[in-house]
Design an enzyme around this catalytic site. Structure first.
Site, PDB file in Angstrom:
ATOM      1  NE  ARG A  76      70.213  96.522  35.898  1.00 29.44           N
ATOM      2  CZ  ARG A  76      70.550  96.575  37.188  1.00 29.44           C
ATOM      3  NH1 ARG A  76      69.785  96.037  38.122  1.00 29.44           N
ATOM      4  NH2 ARG A  76      71.659  97.184  37.553  1.00 29.44           N
ATOM      5  CG  HIS A 119      75.454  93.970  39.976  1.00 30.36           C
ATOM      6  ND1 HIS A 119      74.150  94.255  39.653  1.00 30.36           N
ATOM      7  CD2 HIS A 119      75.475  93.868  41.332  1.00 30.36           C
ATOM      8  CE1 HIS A 119      73.407  94.299  40.754  1.00 30.36           C
ATOM      9  NE2 HIS A 119      74.199  94.071  41.792  1.00 30.36           N
ATOM     10  CD  GLU A 162      72.505  99.159  43.920  1.00 30.73           C
ATOM     11  OE1 GLU A 162      73.265  98.679  44.779  1.00 30.73           O
ATOM     12  OE2 GLU A 162      71.292  98.953  43.912  1.00 30.73           O
ATOM     13  CG  ASN A 290      69.000  99.756  41.332  1.00 35.42           C
ATOM     14  OD1 ASN A 290      68.336  99.730  40.288  1.00 35.42           O
ATOM     15  ND2 ASN A 290      70.117  99.083  41.471  1.00 35.42           N
ATOM     16  CE1 TYR A 292      65.773  96.250  46.575  1.00 31.88           C
ATOM     17  CE2 TYR A 292      67.401  97.866  45.878  1.00 31.88           C
ATOM     18  CZ  TYR A 292      66.796  96.636  45.733  1.00 31.88           C
ATOM     19  OH  TYR A 292      67.210  95.785  44.739  1.00 31.88           O
ATOM     20  CD  GLU A 361      69.233  96.147  41.888  1.00 34.48           C
ATOM     21  OE1 GLU A 361      69.139  96.220  43.138  1.00 34.48           O
ATOM     22  OE2 GLU A 361      70.297  95.954  41.291  1.00 34.48           O
TER      23      GLU A 361
HETATM   24  O1  IFM Z   1      71.150  92.467  46.075  1.00 34.65           O
HETATM   25  C1  IFM Z   1      71.370  93.827  45.914  1.00 34.65           C
HETATM   26  C2  IFM Z   1      71.839  94.121  44.515  1.00 34.65           C
HETATM   27  O2  IFM Z   1      72.992  93.431  44.189  1.00 34.65           O
HETATM   28  C3  IFM Z   1      72.120  95.592  44.354  1.00 34.65           C
HETATM   29  N1  IFM Z   1      70.994  96.392  44.803  1.00 34.65           N
HETATM   30  C4  IFM Z   1      70.437  96.091  46.076  1.00 34.65           C
HETATM   31  C5  IFM Z   1      70.114  94.616  46.186  1.00 34.65           C
HETATM   32  C6  IFM Z   1      69.495  94.306  47.548  1.00 34.65           C
HETATM   33  O3  IFM Z   1      70.363  94.653  48.559  1.00 34.65           O
END
Ligand code: IFM
Length: 454
Positions: A76, A119, A162, A290, A292, A361
């Site tokens: 991606r 992005h 995002e 995405n 985290y 992500e």
């Molecule tokens: O690096 C970023 C990415 O550009 C978008 N999502 C989160 C990642 C980590 O912060």
């Protein structure tokens, strides 16, 4: 024992244009808002920028070989709008050629290209950026131009990455380009981003019926620190703008009523036109997720203690850290949050809509230490990836329709306002820009080749 993913499950990694390409002013590329923002004193740690980044613009062929060597079946990447379209709207052929070469190399290497149109590197020439409704129309022109050139070889198209970051973090918190601190502007930006998404899905669907079309949202689930009404309410308000502000219009064709109420005082007049929400809710094939971390909030004093906040409906939100390991970003590691998130998305939105889920992500910045040969033995990152893959597998066992997992990121890169200090890569990029796979890259390659996670 471990777990096994089904045959055909996508394994790969992700990057974005500004974070890796460099060549910021080469071959006719014009400035993006990130080129401009990086010149603002104090905006980026150490005054760093993406002028050179990982020099992927010149090293793309070797990077594609690396992807293939690491067993990845999907890659991606994003296209830089000001590299391929000039301020006057004309196509920059040299910029388009770059992505055309990249796509050809991926296909030759047996890696499926997954193209993200946006992005965050908006052309600096667009007046008002995303606060201007016209930017959404310009986005459709841009998407159509890219599709005209690459649509014969790329099947999977993501409109936006995002949009929460490119609206609330960028126009309310001032942390990302263009660095505004205006809540009303951030709502306008968010709506126009969603409009750009909806119109583009319609345009690409008309151009390529068989394409897989979607959007990638970042989800940070918000949990209350206690059962107290104040904590429950603050978590609801954070969740409203962080998550449901995007999922509701996309899947139900309406902004959430509670969010509209929370934001009534700053919601711009005449923002939403007739037909906007119908366009925004145009059906999509895949929702990119995405993930985290998950955050816990308590209600603090009325105003944000530390100035502008992206949580414009919850300036009183105070994050409470739990007893969990932290990544180098200070983000809590909570894999079960991903399992719960996928279940919620599947039950509430994507299941009823028949939309697939893909993790576009997931990954961790860790305080990597390289040995004398430049090798990084990142057991902490392997542990993070393993535990999140187990969470994805568990969500699938509970019914979520998840089709792939793309690790963030292929290589260490420019982490926006944090500069180069935060390393998310499976592959280390050293000061001479040499690529050195970390232990996690070798571990992930085994997963990608076998579908097996220990
Ligand atoms: O690096 C970023 C990415 O550009 C978008 N999502 C989160 C990642 C980590 O912060």
């Amino acid at each position: 024992m471990g777990i096994d993913f089904p045959r055909g499950f996508g394994f790969g990694s992700a990057t974005s244009a500004y974070q890796i390409e460099g060549a910021a002013a080469e071959d006719g590329k014009e400035d993006s808002i990130w080129d401009v923002f990086c010149r603002v004193p104090g905006a980026i740690v150490n005054g760093e920028d993406g002028t050179l980044a990982c020099d992927h613009y010149h090293r793309h062929a070797a990077d594609v070989r690396l992807l293939a060597d690491l067993g990845m079946n999907t890659y991606r990447f994003s296209v830089s709008w000001p590299r391929v379209l000039r301020g006057d709207g004309s196509v920059n052929p040299a910029g388009m050629d770059f992505y055309s070469r990249l796509v050809d190399e991926l296909l030759t290497a047996g890696v499926t290209p997954w193209l993200t149109l946006y992005h965050w590197d908006l052309p600096a020439s667009l007046p008002g950026g995303w606060t201007n409704r016209d930017t959404a129309a310009r986005f459709v022109d841009y998407a159509t131009a890219v599709h005209d050139r690459l649509g014969d070889r790329v099947d999977t198209w993501t409109t936006l990455n995002e949009p929460w970051c490119s609206s609330f973090l960028s126009y309310a918190a001032g942390v990302h380009a263009p660095g505004w601190t205006d809540p009303a502007a951030s709502i306008a930006a968010a709506h126009h981003l969603l409009l750009a998404h909806g119109w583009t899905v319609q345009a690409l669907r008309a151009a390529q019926r068989s394409a897989s079309l979607g959007i990638t949202l970042n989800f940070t689930p918000a949990l209350p620190a206690s059962d107290s009404p104040a904590d429950v309410d603050v978590a609801r308000r954070v969740d409203g703008t962080a998550n449901r502000f995007f999922t509701d219009p996309i899947f139900t064709g309406a902004y959430p009523a509670d969010v509209r109420e929370d934001l009534a005082a700053v919601w711009p007049e005449d923002l939403v036109h007739d037909g906007d929400l119908a366009a925004i809710s145009t059906p999509i094939d895949v929702l990119g997720v995405n993930y985290y971390t998950t955050n816990v909030f308590t209600a603090g004093p009325d105003a944000a203690p530390s100035g502008p906040t992206p949580h414009i409906a919850a300036p009183d939100a105070v994050q409470v850290l739990r007893d969990l390991p932290l990544t180098d970003m200070g983000w809590e590691v909570e894999p079960d949050g991903l399992r719960r998130l996928l279940g919620w998305l599947h039950t509430t939105y994507t299941g009823p809509a028949g939309t697939a889920l893909v993790i576009t992500e997931n990954g961790a910045a860790m305080p990597d230490e390289a040995d004398a040969d430049g090798h990084v033995d990142d057991a902490d990152r392997i542990d993070y990836l393993r535990r999140h893959l187990h969470a994805v597998h568990a969500a699938m066992a509970e019914g979520a329709d998840v089709r792939g997992y793309l690790a963030w990121s292929l290589m260490d890169n420019f982490e926006w306002s944090f500069g180069y200090g935060k390393r998310f890569g499976l592959v280390r990029v050293d000061s001479s820009l040499q690529r050195i796979p970390k232990a996690s890259a070798r571990w992930f390659a085994h997963v990608a080749r076998t579908g097996h996670v220990d």
